[in-house]
Design a protein around this motif. Structure first.
Motif, mmCIF file in Angstrom:
data_model
loop_
_atom_site.group_PDB
_atom_site.id
_atom_site.type_symbol
_atom_site.label_atom_id
_atom_site.label_comp_id
_atom_site.label_asym_id
_atom_site.label_seq_id
_atom_site.Cartn_x
_atom_site.Cartn_y
_atom_site.Cartn_z
ATOM 1 N N VAL A 203 0.847 -1.205 0.000
ATOM 2 C CA VAL A 203 0.000 0.000 0.000
ATOM 3 C C VAL A 203 0.886 1.260 0.000
ATOM 4 C CG1 VAL A 203 -1.686 1.346 1.316
ATOM 5 C CG2 VAL A 203 -1.965 -1.122 1.116
ATOM 6 N N ILE A 204 1.964 1.216 0.786
ATOM 7 C CA ILE A 204 2.916 2.343 0.802
ATOM 8 C C ILE A 204 3.521 2.546 -0.587
ATOM 9 C CG2 ILE A 204 5.115 3.180 1.727
ATOM 10 C CD1 ILE A 204 4.427 1.572 4.309
ATOM 11 N N PHE A 210 1.923 6.947 -7.015
ATOM 12 C CA PHE A 210 1.092 8.118 -7.297
ATOM 13 C C PHE A 210 1.834 9.417 -6.968
ATOM 14 C CE2 PHE A 210 -2.480 5.026 -7.014
ATOM 15 C CZ PHE A 210 -3.020 5.283 -8.259
ATOM 16 N N TYR A 211 2.696 9.367 -5.930
ATOM 17 C CA TYR A 211 3.503 10.551 -5.610
ATOM 18 C C TYR A 211 4.444 10.885 -6.769
ATOM 19 C CZ TYR A 211 7.466 13.210 -3.879
ATOM 20 O OH TYR A 211 8.464 14.138 -3.758
ATOM 21 N N TYR A 212 5.153 9.855 -7.270
ATOM 22 C CA TYR A 212 6.087 10.090 -8.366
ATOM 23 C C TYR A 212 5.356 10.528 -9.643
ATOM 24 C CZ TYR A 212 9.761 7.967 -5.552
ATOM 25 O OH TYR A 212 10.669 7.693 -4.561
ATOM 26 N N THR A 218 -4.231 11.515 -4.387
ATOM 27 C CA THR A 218 -4.413 10.059 -4.443
ATOM 28 C C THR A 218 -3.321 9.354 -3.644
ATOM 29 O OG1 THR A 218 -5.295 10.331 -6.683
ATOM 30 C CG2 THR A 218 -4.769 8.092 -5.987
ATOM 31 N N ALA A 219 -2.111 9.874 -3.761
ATOM 32 C CA ALA A 219 -0.990 9.297 -3.000
ATOM 33 C C ALA A 219 -1.271 9.381 -1.497
ATOM 34 C CB ALA A 219 0.302 10.034 -3.337
ATOM 35 N N LEU A 220 -1.774 10.531 -1.049
ATOM 36 C CA LEU A 220 -2.067 10.714 0.379
ATOM 37 C C LEU A 220 -3.136 9.737 0.866
ATOM 38 C CD1 LEU A 220 -1.972 14.609 0.696
ATOM 39 C CD2 LEU A 220 -0.491 12.982 1.905
ATOM 40 N N GLN A 221 -4.116 9.425 0.035
ATOM 41 C CA GLN A 221 -5.150 8.465 0.429
ATOM 42 C C GLN A 221 -4.539 7.112 0.779
ATOM 43 O OE1 GLN A 221 -8.137 8.177 -2.631
ATOM 44 N NE2 GLN A 221 -8.589 10.373 -2.619
#
Length: 541
Positions: A203-204, A210-212, A218-221
């Motif tokens: 999950v991480i 999504f961060y990259y 979305t990454a934060l979710q």
């Protein structure tokens, strides 16, 4: 009728048999007791490893190693080296981890245990990826994944762990689309196996992708989902994933220009670091990100403080990686320096800021000079070793001829002289035929070819060549590869793995290990120096 003499003899014989079986039973009992003790040490070490008590776990595996070597139990020796490698790997001690993994692989080369090799490779590829050798790590990971369906690891925990490590390699190489199919498969498998520790790791990684891709919301979710799991579920070894999660949450805030939120997350994370966490890559990068946040807020005092902390930690980390340059974070370091220099400072702070920049650049310059000096010194040493090696190779053929004429057995052995001479002639014939280059060349197959037994052959080589059979074969192979690399330009273009296969080794690890032991330099450096020497000669001509 039994005579008194026969009666006494029978009783004496019976007594000997009783004593013999008693001694044998005692020996077996002692060995069995030591084996049980070794298994107990193994289980204890693994349990300590699971609860992150690494110091006591290492102590248990050191005891296991000593006892397993005494028992000549390759399986337990391999386990001890492998687990020590895993512990050092988790603590970021890459050099120690590699040493133990290579020792385990040496044993596996003899036993041929595919399952053990897969377990060792799971740690080895992680260390290689940390040292920016992603291409090599990726090859090993894909080869292991291909072998897993033939083992009991298929669709089990070890299979899943390989998927997660391979995803890490693709993330480092920015191959996000390539990583996604493995990520989806891994998440599905972790849910099916109910392995929360690996599920949260995936999950991480999903949040990281999504961060990259700059999809920060979305990454934060996904990252907050991981944080929730880490907070409320009982998960072993949660320290590293927690640091990683906090780092990327803060990074998302940083990119969204929520600098205060990012600072709060990073400060809370750093305050919770344990001593063993400080030198892990996400922990080190957290200091740099914190410095970047303060820079954006024009708080130069705190920016300099956290940048200094980052430089100290990163210097230690790079030293542990044998001063390998950390390419992954080079952009972030450059970004911070440019931002600090480019910032418009108020007149009241301008003088202080310039002084700080001066000292940062001075320290950086001194560090670069020191690193350059060490590098050049190492290169000069390697160059000297290479030149000496070339001279020795050029003299090799004449020396070998002289040696063959005068070489005689140094000591008497318990084989008749004629048999010794036959074995020696057979050995020399096989050397001429280059039998030592075959992958199946071992003591038994060679003895069979010479129509003798392994004991006689081993004893003859020990006394005639003054070395063990393994040393004898390795010396022949390395001498051959040195000469051929010098003469054969095409051979130099082969990959290290292909060169290893060509001269009888099953893996590149064995070639590199024995090559460096005999010459003091790596095969890659030797090849590079030969090519450079050849180019220089052509220019001079």
């Amino acid at each position: 009728m039994t005579t008194p003499y026969q009666f006494i003899s029978n009783r004496y014989f019976f007594f000997i048999i009783v004593v013999f079986f008693s001694c044998t039973t005692s020996i077996f009992s002692q060995e069995n007791k030591e084996l049980q003790e070794a298994v107990s040490l193994r289980d204890k070490g693994i349990e300590l490893y699971k609860v992150e008590n690494y110091e006591e776990s290492i102590a248990s595996f050191n005891q296991l190693l000593s006892l397993a070597q005494k028992l000549e139990n390759d399986q337990l020796v391999c386990t001890a080296y492998t687990m020590k490698g895993h512990i050092y790997c988790r603590n970021g001690k890459n050099k120690e981890a590699l040493n133990n993994y290579y020792k385990a692989l040496d044993i596996i080369e003899k036993t041929g245990d595919v399952k053990d090799e897969i377990v060792v490779n799971s740690g080895l590829i992680l260390v290689l990826s940390r040292m920016n050798k992603n291409a090599e790590a990726q090859k090993i990971a894909l080869r292991s994944l291909k072998a897993i369906p033939k083992t009991t690891y298929y669709n089990k925990e070890n299979h899943l762990r390989f998927l997660t490590t391979l995803i890490d390699i693709y993330l480092d190489d920015e191959q996000y689309n390539t990583a996604l199919p493995y990520l989806k498969k891994g998440i599905k498998m972790s849910q099916s196996l109910k392995l929360d520790e690996l599920y949260v790791d995936l999950v991480i990684k999903k949040g990281m992708i999504f961060y990259y891709q700059k999809k920060y919301d979305t990454a934060l979710q996904h990252l907050f989902e991981a944080k929730e799991i880490l907070t409320h579920k009982q998960i072993n070894n949660k320290s590293f994933p927690k640091i990683r999660t906090d780092y990327f949450i803060a990074n998302c805030y940083y990119q969204k220009q929520f600098y205060d939120k990012a600072i709060d997350v990073l400060i809370n994370s750093i305050n919770c670091f344990e001593e063993t966490d400080t030198y892990k890559p996400p922990a080190i990068r957290s200091h740099l990100l914190l410095a970047n946040c303060y820079s954006q807020k024009h708080d130069y005092k705190h920016a300099m403080f956290w940048n200094t902390r980052y430089n100290m930690l990163n210097e230690y980390f790079l030293k542990d990686k044998d001063q390998t340059i950390d390419i992954i974070h080079e952009k972030e370091t450059t970004q911070l320096q440019e931002e600090i220099i480019a910032l418009r400072m108020s007149q009241a702070e301008e003088k202080k800021a310039k002084n700080r920049i001066f000292w940062i650049l001075l320290v950086t310059l001194i560090a670069l000079i020191a690193i350059t000096f060490i590098y050049l010194k190492k290169q000069q040493s390697n160059k000297t070793v290479f030149q000496t090696l070339i001279q020795e190779i050029n003299q090799l053929e004449s020396v070998n001829k002289q040696t063959k004429v005068h070489e005689q057995p140094k000591k008497e052995i318990s084989i008749d002289d004629q048999k010794v001479q036959e074995i020696i002639k057979g050995i020399e014939k096989l050397e001429i035929q280059e039998y030592f280059l075959k992958s199946d060349c071992n003591l038994r197959t060679m003895a069979k070819k010479l129509k003798t037994n392994a004991t006689y052959l081993s004893q003859t080589i020990n006394q005639h060549k003054e070395k063990s059979f393994t040393e004898y074969i390795n010396d022949l192979r390395i001498t051959y590869v040195l000469k051929r690399l010098q003469e054969d330009t095409k051979f130099r273009s082969y990959a290290i793995q292909s060169i290893a296969s060509e001269i009888g080794y099953k893996s590149s690890y064995s070639l590199v290990k024995h090559f460096k032991a005999k010459t003091g330099i790596n095969p890659s450096y030797y090849i590079k120096s030969l090519n450079k020497q050849e180019t220089t000669s052509e220019i001079d001509a």
